[in-house]
Design a protein around this motif. Structure first.
Motif, PDB file in Angstrom:
ATOM      1  N   GLY A  31       0.815  -1.210   0.000  1.00 45.82           N
ATOM      2  CA  GLY A  31       0.000   0.000   0.000  1.00 45.82           C
ATOM      3  C   GLY A  31       0.849   1.261   0.000  1.00 45.82           C
ATOM      4  O   GLY A  31       0.553   2.235  -0.704  1.00 45.82           O
ATOM      5  N   LYS A  32       1.912   1.259   0.792  1.00 44.68           N
ATOM      6  CA  LYS A  32       2.817   2.409   0.827  1.00 44.68           C
ATOM      7  C   LYS A  32       3.544   2.567  -0.513  1.00 44.68           C
ATOM      8  O   LYS A  32       3.811   3.680  -0.949  1.00 44.68           O
ATOM      9  N   ALA A  33       3.858   1.445  -1.161  1.00 43.38           N
ATOM     10  CA  ALA A  33       4.489   1.512  -2.482  1.00 43.38           C
ATOM     11  C   ALA A  33       3.527   2.110  -3.505  1.00 43.38           C
ATOM     12  O   ALA A  33       3.929   2.912  -4.351  1.00 43.38           O
ATOM     13  N   ALA A  34       2.248   1.746  -3.415  1.00 43.53           N
ATOM     14  CA  ALA A  34       1.250   2.294  -4.335  1.00 43.53           C
ATOM     15  C   ALA A  34       1.061   3.789  -4.111  1.00 43.53           C
ATOM     16  O   ALA A  34       0.978   4.570  -5.066  1.00 43.53           O
ATOM     17  N   ILE A  35       1.008   4.194  -2.847  1.00 44.01           N
ATOM     18  CA  ILE A  35       0.878   5.620  -2.538  1.00 44.01           C
ATOM     19  C   ILE A  35       2.132   6.367  -2.992  1.00 44.01           C
ATOM     20  O   ILE A  35       2.041   7.465  -3.558  1.00 44.01           O
ATOM     21  N   SER A  36       3.298   5.780  -2.754  1.00 48.17           N
ATOM     22  CA  SER A  36       4.557   6.405  -3.171  1.00 48.17           C
ATOM     23  C   SER A  36       4.615   6.570  -4.680  1.00 48.17           C
ATOM     24  O   SER A  36       5.077   7.606  -5.180  1.00 48.17           O
ATOM     25  N   ALA A  37       4.151   5.563  -5.416  1.00 49.64           N
ATOM     26  CA  ALA A  37       4.146   5.650  -6.878  1.00 49.64           C
ATOM     27  C   ALA A  37       3.208   6.756  -7.347  1.00 49.64           C
ATOM     28  O   ALA A  37       3.543   7.508  -8.276  1.00 49.64           O
ATOM     29  N   ALA A  38       2.055   6.891  -6.706  1.00 44.97           N
ATOM     30  CA  ALA A  38       1.111   7.942  -7.085  1.00 44.97           C
ATOM     31  C   ALA A  38       1.680   9.325  -6.768  1.00 44.97           C
ATOM     32  O   ALA A  38       1.618  10.243  -7.600  1.00 44.97           O
ATOM     33  N   VAL A  39       2.251   9.478  -5.582  1.00 42.09           N
ATOM     34  CA  VAL A  39       2.829  10.766  -5.198  1.00 42.09           C
ATOM     35  C   VAL A  39       4.007  11.110  -6.101  1.00 42.09           C
ATOM     36  O   VAL A  39       4.137  12.252  -6.556  1.00 42.09           O
ATOM     37  N   VAL A  73      15.767  14.889  -6.368  1.00 38.09           N
ATOM     38  CA  VAL A  73      15.019  15.837  -5.525  1.00 38.09           C
ATOM     39  C   VAL A  73      13.546  15.454  -5.475  1.00 38.09           C
ATOM     40  O   VAL A  73      12.922  15.437  -4.397  1.00 38.09           O
ATOM     41  N   ILE A  74      12.966  15.113  -6.614  1.00 37.57           N
ATOM     42  CA  ILE A  74      11.557  14.707  -6.646  1.00 37.57           C
ATOM     43  C   ILE A  74      11.367  13.391  -5.905  1.00 37.57           C
ATOM     44  O   ILE A  74      10.394  13.212  -5.167  1.00 37.57           O
ATOM     45  N   PHE A  75      12.290  12.465  -6.061  1.00 39.08           N
ATOM     46  CA  PHE A  75      12.241  11.188  -5.347  1.00 39.08           C
ATOM     47  C   PHE A  75      12.311  11.423  -3.842  1.00 39.08           C
ATOM     48  O   PHE A  75      11.543  10.837  -3.069  1.00 39.08           O
ATOM     49  N   GLY A  76      13.218  12.285  -3.405  1.00 41.97           N
ATOM     50  CA  GLY A  76      13.349  12.600  -1.988  1.00 41.97           C
ATOM     51  C   GLY A  76      12.129  13.315  -1.442  1.00 41.97           C
ATOM     52  O   GLY A  76      11.716  13.074  -0.302  1.00 41.97           O
ATOM     53  N   LEU A  77      11.535  14.190  -2.233  1.00 44.26           N
ATOM     54  CA  LEU A  77      10.321  14.877  -1.802  1.00 44.26           C
ATOM     55  C   LEU A  77       9.165  13.900  -1.640  1.00 44.26           C
ATOM     56  O   LEU A  77       8.379  14.006  -0.690  1.00 44.26           O
ATOM     57  N   ALA A  78       9.080  12.926  -2.540  1.00 47.94           N
ATOM     58  CA  ALA A  78       8.051  11.896  -2.401  1.00 47.94           C
ATOM     59  C   ALA A  78       8.273  11.088  -1.124  1.00 47.94           C
ATOM     60  O   ALA A  78       7.321  10.769  -0.411  1.00 47.94           O
ATOM     61  N   ALA A  79       9.521  10.770  -0.818  1.00 50.20           N
ATOM     62  CA  ALA A  79       9.827  10.032   0.414  1.00 50.20           C
ATOM     63  C   ALA A  79       9.497  10.861   1.638  1.00 50.20           C
ATOM     64  O   ALA A  79       9.062  10.328   2.663  1.00 50.20           O
ATOM     65  N   TRP A  80       9.702  12.162   1.555  1.00 55.44           N
ATOM     66  CA  TRP A  80       9.397  13.038   2.683  1.00 55.44           C
ATOM     67  C   TRP A  80       7.886  13.145   2.909  1.00 55.44           C
ATOM     68  O   TRP A  80       7.430  13.228   4.046  1.00 55.44           O
ATOM     69  N   LEU A  81       7.096  13.098   1.830  1.00 56.30           N
ATOM     70  CA  LEU A  81       5.645  13.256   1.936  1.00 56.30           C
ATOM     71  C   LEU A  81       4.927  11.984   2.368  1.00 56.30           C
ATOM     72  O   LEU A  81       3.869  12.059   2.999  1.00 56.30           O
ATOM     73  N   VAL A  82       5.463  10.820   2.029  1.00 59.09           N
ATOM     74  CA  VAL A  82       4.780   9.550   2.296  1.00 59.09           C
ATOM     75  C   VAL A  82       5.402   8.892   3.522  1.00 59.09           C
ATOM     76  O   VAL A  82       6.597   8.596   3.537  1.00 59.09           O
ATOM     77  N   THR A  83       4.584   8.658   4.547  1.00 56.96           N
ATOM     78  CA  THR A  83       5.084   7.913   5.700  1.00 56.96           C
ATOM     79  C   THR A  83       5.216   6.447   5.310  1.00 56.96           C
ATOM     80  O   THR A  83       4.385   5.903   4.582  1.00 56.96           O
TER      81      THR A  83
END
Length: 117
Positions: A31-39, A73-83
């Protein structure tokens, strides 16, 4: 619409694959992978053109290599946004993760295209 869903599913699988590699990218669940992919997809669609416009001189001077930094930077921002999506070594994990995501996505899309024929 179907193309967007296929891209999202392939990116989700790619996130799961790169979370198993020893590059410092950690994702807890499917689920977190799916949310991370969407973000990641939304950030890529919205921020990458804007950041690319403002950093165009750096992209030009580095012969396009600065695009790797933008992806990180975009990858890191996605990691920062998704718990549940963490980067163990900060920027270096983001850089390696974005490179691995590009490679794994390319391989999976190539396999998917060969299955359709």
């Amino acid at each position: 619409m179907v193309g967007i869903l296929i891209t999202w599913l392939v990116t989700t699988i790619s996130f799961l694959i790169i979370s198993r590699l020893p590059i410092g990218v950690e994702i807890d669940t499917l689920g977190k992978a799916a949310i991370s992919a969407a973000v990641f997809g939304i950030l890529n669609a919205l921020l990458k053109p804007v950041l690319g416009f403002f950093t165009f001189p750096f992209i030009l001077l580095s012969f396009g290599l600065f695009l790797f930094v933008l992806n990180a930077v975009i990858f890191g921002l996605a990691a920062w946004l998704v718990t549940g999506f963490r980067l163990r070594w900060g920027f270096w994990s983001a850089l390696l993760g974005s490179l691995a995501l590009s490679i794994v996505n390319s391989v999976l899309f190539h396999l998917l295209a060969s299955l359709r024929l």
